[in-house]
Design a protein around this motif. Sequence first.
Motif, PDB file in Angstrom:
ATOM      1  N   GLY A 121       0.856  -1.182   0.000  1.00 57.74           N
ATOM      2  CA  GLY A 121       0.000   0.000   0.000  1.00 57.74           C
ATOM      3  C   GLY A 121       0.886   1.224   0.000  1.00 57.74           C
ATOM      4  N   LEU A 122       0.868   1.985  -1.080  1.00 55.69           N
ATOM      5  CA  LEU A 122       1.675   3.192  -1.214  1.00 55.69           C
ATOM      6  C   LEU A 122       0.775   4.391  -0.942  1.00 55.69           C
ATOM      7  CD1 LEU A 122       4.330   4.609  -2.178  1.00 55.69           C
ATOM      8  CD2 LEU A 122       3.333   4.581  -4.465  1.00 55.69           C
ATOM      9  N   THR A 123       1.000   5.075   0.176  1.00 52.14           N
ATOM     10  CA  THR A 123       0.161   6.204   0.561  1.00 52.14           C
ATOM     11  C   THR A 123       0.881   7.508   0.253  1.00 52.14           C
ATOM     12  OG1 THR A 123      -0.802   4.879   2.335  1.00 52.14           O
ATOM     13  CG2 THR A 123      -1.149   7.251   2.451  1.00 52.14           C
ATOM     14  N   VAL A 124       0.250   8.329  -0.613  1.00 49.23           N
ATOM     15  CA  VAL A 124       0.806   9.629  -0.989  1.00 49.23           C
ATOM     16  C   VAL A 124      -0.155  10.731  -0.560  1.00 49.23           C
ATOM     17  CG1 VAL A 124       2.139   8.732  -2.937  1.00 49.23           C
ATOM     18  CG2 VAL A 124      -0.194   9.478  -3.313  1.00 49.23           C
ATOM     19  N   ASP A 125       0.376  11.931  -0.410  1.00 49.60           N
ATOM     20  CA  ASP A 125      -0.421  13.085   0.008  1.00 49.60           C
ATOM     21  C   ASP A 125      -0.659  13.978  -1.206  1.00 49.60           C
ATOM     22  OD1 ASP A 125      -1.706  15.087   1.349  1.00 49.60           O
ATOM     23  OD2 ASP A 125       0.055  15.809   2.428  1.00 49.60           O
ATOM     24  N   LEU A 126      -1.855  13.847  -1.801  1.00 46.59           N
ATOM     25  CA  LEU A 126      -2.195  14.644  -2.982  1.00 46.59           C
ATOM     26  C   LEU A 126      -2.803  15.985  -2.566  1.00 46.59           C
ATOM     27  CD1 LEU A 126      -3.814  12.062  -5.422  1.00 46.59           C
ATOM     28  CD2 LEU A 126      -1.495  12.936  -5.420  1.00 46.59           C
ATOM     29  N   PRO A 127      -2.449  17.049  -3.275  1.00 49.85           N
ATOM     30  CA  PRO A 127      -3.059  18.344  -2.966  1.00 49.85           C
ATOM     31  C   PRO A 127      -4.579  18.279  -3.156  1.00 49.85           C
ATOM     32  CG  PRO A 127      -1.326  18.554  -4.621  1.00 49.85           C
ATOM     33  CD  PRO A 127      -1.530  17.106  -4.372  1.00 49.85           C
ATOM     34  N   VAL A 128      -5.318  18.936  -2.325  1.00 49.33           N
ATOM     35  CA  VAL A 128      -6.771  19.029  -2.336  1.00 49.33           C
ATOM     36  C   VAL A 128      -7.434  17.702  -1.942  1.00 49.33           C
ATOM     37  CG1 VAL A 128      -8.851  19.590  -3.661  1.00 49.33           C
ATOM     38  CG2 VAL A 128      -6.740  20.845  -4.098  1.00 49.33           C
ATOM     39  N   VAL A 129      -6.983  16.586  -2.493  1.00 45.62           N
ATOM     40  CA  VAL A 129      -7.597  15.288  -2.249  1.00 45.62           C
ATOM     41  C   VAL A 129      -7.220  14.755  -0.857  1.00 45.62           C
ATOM     42  CG1 VAL A 129      -7.711  12.881  -3.028  1.00 45.62           C
ATOM     43  CG2 VAL A 129      -7.652  14.736  -4.691  1.00 45.62           C
TER      44      VAL A 129
END
Length: 151
Positions: A121-129
């Motif tokens: 599970g690759l968790t990224v921090d997307l802008p707005v989302v």
Amino acid sequence: MAKLVDKAKGFVADKVAKVEKPEAELGDVSVGHVGRDGATLSSRIDVRNPYSHAIPVCEISYSLRSAGREVASGKMPDPGSLTAKDTTRLDVPVKVPYDFLVSLVRDAGSDWDIDYEMRVGLTVDLPVVGNLTLPLTKSGELKLPTLSSVF
């Protein structure tokens, strides 16, 4: 008023669904290092960032299974960030204890390979989302090193 709120929710949900997301591919598992205390297996994730700015990776969670058993699992907090408009390679080291390694070798048989399934599970921090987890799975055969290649 309720219709307006529902319409707004639908609009936002539609826009978020169409947001371009990073794409990732999980590589094969290979033997990295074998020692007296166990082995370190290795996999890699190639992630394409479609944005013109870096995206922070919050964490990588992983689970390695073989013969219906969980061999190893864990989390890598804050492994870095994804380079803007490029593909970034992330390494996922998986430590397997010696006692479990011995039981895997017994199950390997004469061909010295082990069937596995790697889940990441690759968790990224997307802008707005916000935080987005990309689920990745890879199945394959891990070819074990022979004793002569270890010593």
